[in-house]
Structures are given as structure tokens and as C-alpha cells.
Design a protein around this motif. Structure first.
Motif, PDB file in Angstrom:
ATOM      1  N   UNK A  22       0.852  -1.185   0.000  1.00  0.00           N
ATOM      2  CA  UNK A  22       0.000   0.000   0.000  1.00  0.00           C
ATOM      3  C   UNK A  22       0.891   1.239   0.000  1.00  0.00           C
ATOM      4  N   UNK A  23       0.712   2.075  -1.005  1.00  0.00           N
ATOM      5  CA  UNK A  23       1.443   3.332  -1.088  1.00  0.00           C
ATOM      6  C   UNK A  23       0.447   4.448  -0.819  1.00  0.00           C
ATOM      7  N   UNK A  24       0.699   5.218   0.229  1.00  0.00           N
ATOM      8  CA  UNK A  24      -0.163   6.333   0.585  1.00  0.00           C
ATOM      9  C   UNK A  24       0.518   7.629   0.179  1.00  0.00           C
ATOM     10  N   UNK A  25      -0.183   8.428  -0.607  1.00  0.00           N
ATOM     11  CA  UNK A  25       0.324   9.717  -1.058  1.00  0.00           C
ATOM     12  C   UNK A  25      -0.465  10.838  -0.399  1.00  0.00           C
ATOM     13  N   UNK A  26       0.239  11.784   0.194  1.00  0.00           N
ATOM     14  CA  UNK A  26      -0.375  13.021   0.668  1.00  0.00           C
ATOM     15  C   UNK A  26      -0.022  14.097  -0.345  1.00  0.00           C
TER      16      UNK A  26
ATOM     17  N   UNK B 174       4.092  13.659  -0.284  1.00  0.00           N
ATOM     18  CA  UNK B 174       4.780  12.771   0.647  1.00  0.00           C
ATOM     19  C   UNK B 174       4.218  11.369   0.461  1.00  0.00           C
ATOM     20  N   UNK B 175       5.110  10.384   0.521  1.00  0.00           N
ATOM     21  CA  UNK B 175       4.713   8.998   0.252  1.00  0.00           C
ATOM     22  C   UNK B 175       5.120   8.079   1.396  1.00  0.00           C
ATOM     23  N   UNK B 176       4.226   7.129   1.698  1.00  0.00           N
ATOM     24  CA  UNK B 176       4.490   6.082   2.670  1.00  0.00           C
ATOM     25  C   UNK B 176       4.283   4.743   1.968  1.00  0.00           C
ATOM     26  N   UNK B 177       5.262   3.868   2.074  1.00  0.00           N
ATOM     27  CA  UNK B 177       5.173   2.532   1.488  1.00  0.00           C
ATOM     28  C   UNK B 177       5.012   1.534   2.630  1.00  0.00           C
ATOM     29  N   UNK B 178       3.846   0.913   2.702  1.00  0.00           N
ATOM     30  CA  UNK B 178       3.503   0.024   3.823  1.00  0.00           C
ATOM     31  C   UNK B 178       3.829   0.697   5.161  1.00  0.00           C
ATOM     32  N   UNK B 179       3.472   1.973   5.254  1.00  0.00           N
ATOM     33  CA  UNK B 179       3.601   2.702   6.501  1.00  0.00           C
ATOM     34  C   UNK B 179       4.938   3.374   6.731  1.00  0.00           C
ATOM     35  N   UNK B 180       5.911   3.149   5.850  1.00  0.00           N
ATOM     36  CA  UNK B 180       7.237   3.745   6.027  1.00  0.00           C
ATOM     37  C   UNK B 180       7.422   4.913   5.076  1.00  0.00           C
ATOM     38  N   UNK B 181       7.835   6.042   5.609  1.00  0.00           N
ATOM     39  CA  UNK B 181       8.040   7.245   4.782  1.00  0.00           C
ATOM     40  C   UNK B 181       9.189   7.018   3.798  1.00  0.00           C
ATOM     41  N   UNK B 182       8.958   7.400   2.553  1.00  0.00           N
ATOM     42  CA  UNK B 182       9.976   7.284   1.516  1.00  0.00           C
ATOM     43  C   UNK B 182      10.307   8.691   1.033  1.00  0.00           C
TER      44      UNK B 182
ATOM     45  N   UNK C 247      10.308   7.546  -9.537  1.00  0.00           N
ATOM     46  CA  UNK C 247       9.932   6.165  -9.824  1.00  0.00           C
ATOM     47  C   UNK C 247      10.989   5.213  -9.287  1.00  0.00           C
ATOM     48  N   UNK C 248      12.246   5.586  -9.443  1.00  0.00           N
ATOM     49  CA  UNK C 248      13.337   4.743  -8.969  1.00  0.00           C
ATOM     50  C   UNK C 248      13.325   4.628  -7.447  1.00  0.00           C
ATOM     51  N   UNK C 249      13.111   5.764  -6.776  1.00  0.00           N
ATOM     52  CA  UNK C 249      13.097   5.758  -5.324  1.00  0.00           C
ATOM     53  C   UNK C 249      11.952   4.936  -4.759  1.00  0.00           C
ATOM     54  N   UNK C 250      10.782   5.091  -5.317  1.00  0.00           N
ATOM     55  CA  UNK C 250       9.644   4.302  -4.852  1.00  0.00           C
ATOM     56  C   UNK C 250       9.818   2.830  -5.198  1.00  0.00           C
ATOM     57  N   UNK C 251      10.381   2.550  -6.363  1.00  0.00           N
ATOM     58  CA  UNK C 251      10.625   1.163  -6.759  1.00  0.00           C
ATOM     59  C   UNK C 251      11.577   0.479  -5.788  1.00  0.00           C
ATOM     60  N   UNK C 252      12.595   1.206  -5.343  1.00  0.00           N
ATOM     61  CA  UNK C 252      13.557   0.630  -4.402  1.00  0.00           C
ATOM     62  C   UNK C 252      12.883   0.244  -3.086  1.00  0.00           C
ATOM     63  N   UNK C 253      11.861   0.983  -2.694  1.00  0.00           N
ATOM     64  CA  UNK C 253      11.139   0.659  -1.461  1.00  0.00           C
ATOM     65  C   UNK C 253      10.133  -0.452  -1.678  1.00  0.00           C
TER      66      UNK C 253
END
Length: 203
Positions: A45-49, A176-184, A189-195
Motif C-alpha cells: 500500500x502506497x499512501x500519497x499526501x 509525501x509517500x508512505x510505502x507500507x507505513x514507512x516514509x519514503x 519512480x526509482x526511489x519508490x521502486x527501491x522501497x
């Protein structure tokens, strides 16, 4: 003209004290009030604010989201959750957030895309009313239906809840993005892919 004065003032009052505590709470869990793109049973789950008047948010939605969606959402690996955090001018951002939230559920991201892609013209001086009208045109609702929805206290409550959750989680900017609850921090695209990749590897 959309009658949004009460929504504008109420949201502006809520957003005004943007103090971020050193100790932050977890990002709030996904609920039925959230606007979600992707499968409910996705592994990640990716949450975007984001804010509809945030130029960096607009750049992400027009420049990164298409590839992100193709790689992760359309393949069923990720669900993307959009939450409002109106930025300056707060009144305009709040109006846009209200219109998007009042769209037919399956049209929310169409409205979001229209608002984000329409930012350039807006920032160059195009009428705000035209920006709103374009969003309503793809909302799946009539202007009268949108106005009725905007007068529903639940609409404001949902926007306020998103703001409160963002502030509690220590969100201090958009997007601001959270990937499974962790701030990234790296929202490329590369940064989110790495998470994301370690979470879906081998699944």
C-alpha cells in the motif's frame, strides 16, 4: 459558481496551524473513506499526501504516475491511496479537493488527473472557475450533485481527517509517500521502486 465558501473557510482554519511534532504517530490505516487506485488485496500500500495546488504534486502525477501505475498498480502489486493535504492557496486547493472527493468513486483519479494536468494553465493565469469546470466534467456527476455533496458535512470531515492524519504522521510537505507505513523520501519512480521491490520480490 460552486458554493464552497464554508468548505474553504473550514479547511483553511484546520490547515492553518502546521506544526509538526518531533514524535510522530503511524500513518493512519486505509479506510472506506480513502480514494484508492488498485486492488484491495495488493501486497503493498502506497499512501500519497498531496495537494492539487502543489506544483511538485502535479509533476509527479503527470510525469511519474503513468509509469508507476503500469509497473505496480496494473500488475496488482500495489494499491495507491490518495489523501488530501491542501497547500497554498489553501482556499483553491480545498475547493479542488472537495470536487474530487465528491466525484463518482470510480472517477476520483480522472478528476485528480484533470486537476493536476490543468495546473500549468492555472498557474499562468487561467480562471480558477475553468479549472473546476474541467474537473466536474469528468466527475461523473452534475454540478448540482457536486454542490449538494460539498454541502454534506461528511465531505469536510473526510478532508479534515486526512489533514489531521498527515500532521500526526509528521508530514511536512507535499507530495509525501508512505510505502507500507514507512516514509519514503525519494519520490521518483526509482526511489519508490527501491522501497517496493523488496516487498514484492518472490511473490
Amino acid at each position: 459558481m460552486i458554493r464552497l465558501r464554508d468548505l474553504m473557510l473550514a479547511v483553511a482554519i484546520t490547515v492553518a496551524p502546521v506544526a509538526v511534532s518531533a514524535q510522530t504517530a503511524p500513518v493512519p490505516p486505509v479506510t472506506a473513506a480513502d480514494r484508492v487506485l488498485g486492488r484491495a488485496d495488493a501486497l503493498v500500500t502506497v499512501i500519497e499526501y498531496a495537494s492539487f495546488t502543489c506544483s511538485h504534486c502535479g509533476e509527479w502525477h503527470t510525469g511519474v504516475l503513468p509509469a508507476f501505475k503500469a509497473r505496480f498498480v496494473d500488475t496488482g502489486q500495489v494499491r495507491l491511496v490518495f489523501r488530501d493535504l491542501p497547500t497554498q492557496p489553501v482556499q483553491v486547493a480545498a475547493q479542488a479537493a472537495g470536487i474530487a472527493r465528491c466525484a463518482a468513486p470510480d472517477r476520483f483519479f480522472d478528476v485528480a488527473s484533470t486537476l493536476m494536468s490543468g495546473q500549468a494553465a492555472l498557474f499562468e493565469g487561467a480562471p480558477v472557475a475553468d479549472w473546476f469546470t474541467a474537473a466536474i466534467a469528468v466527475s461523473g456527476k452534475s454540478q448540482a450533485e457536486i454542490e449538494t455533496c460539498l454541502e454534506d458535512p461528511a465531505t469536510l470531515q473526510n478532508i479534515r481527517a486526512g489533514i489531521a492524519g498527515a500532521q500526526a504522521a509528521g508530514v511536512d510537505g507535499t507530495p509525501s509517500f508512505f510505502v507500507n507505513g514507512r516514509r519514503v523520501a525519494d519520490t521518483s519512480l526509482e526511489g519508490l521502486s527501491a522501497a517496493i521491490q523488496p516487498l514484492v520480490a518472490g511473490r
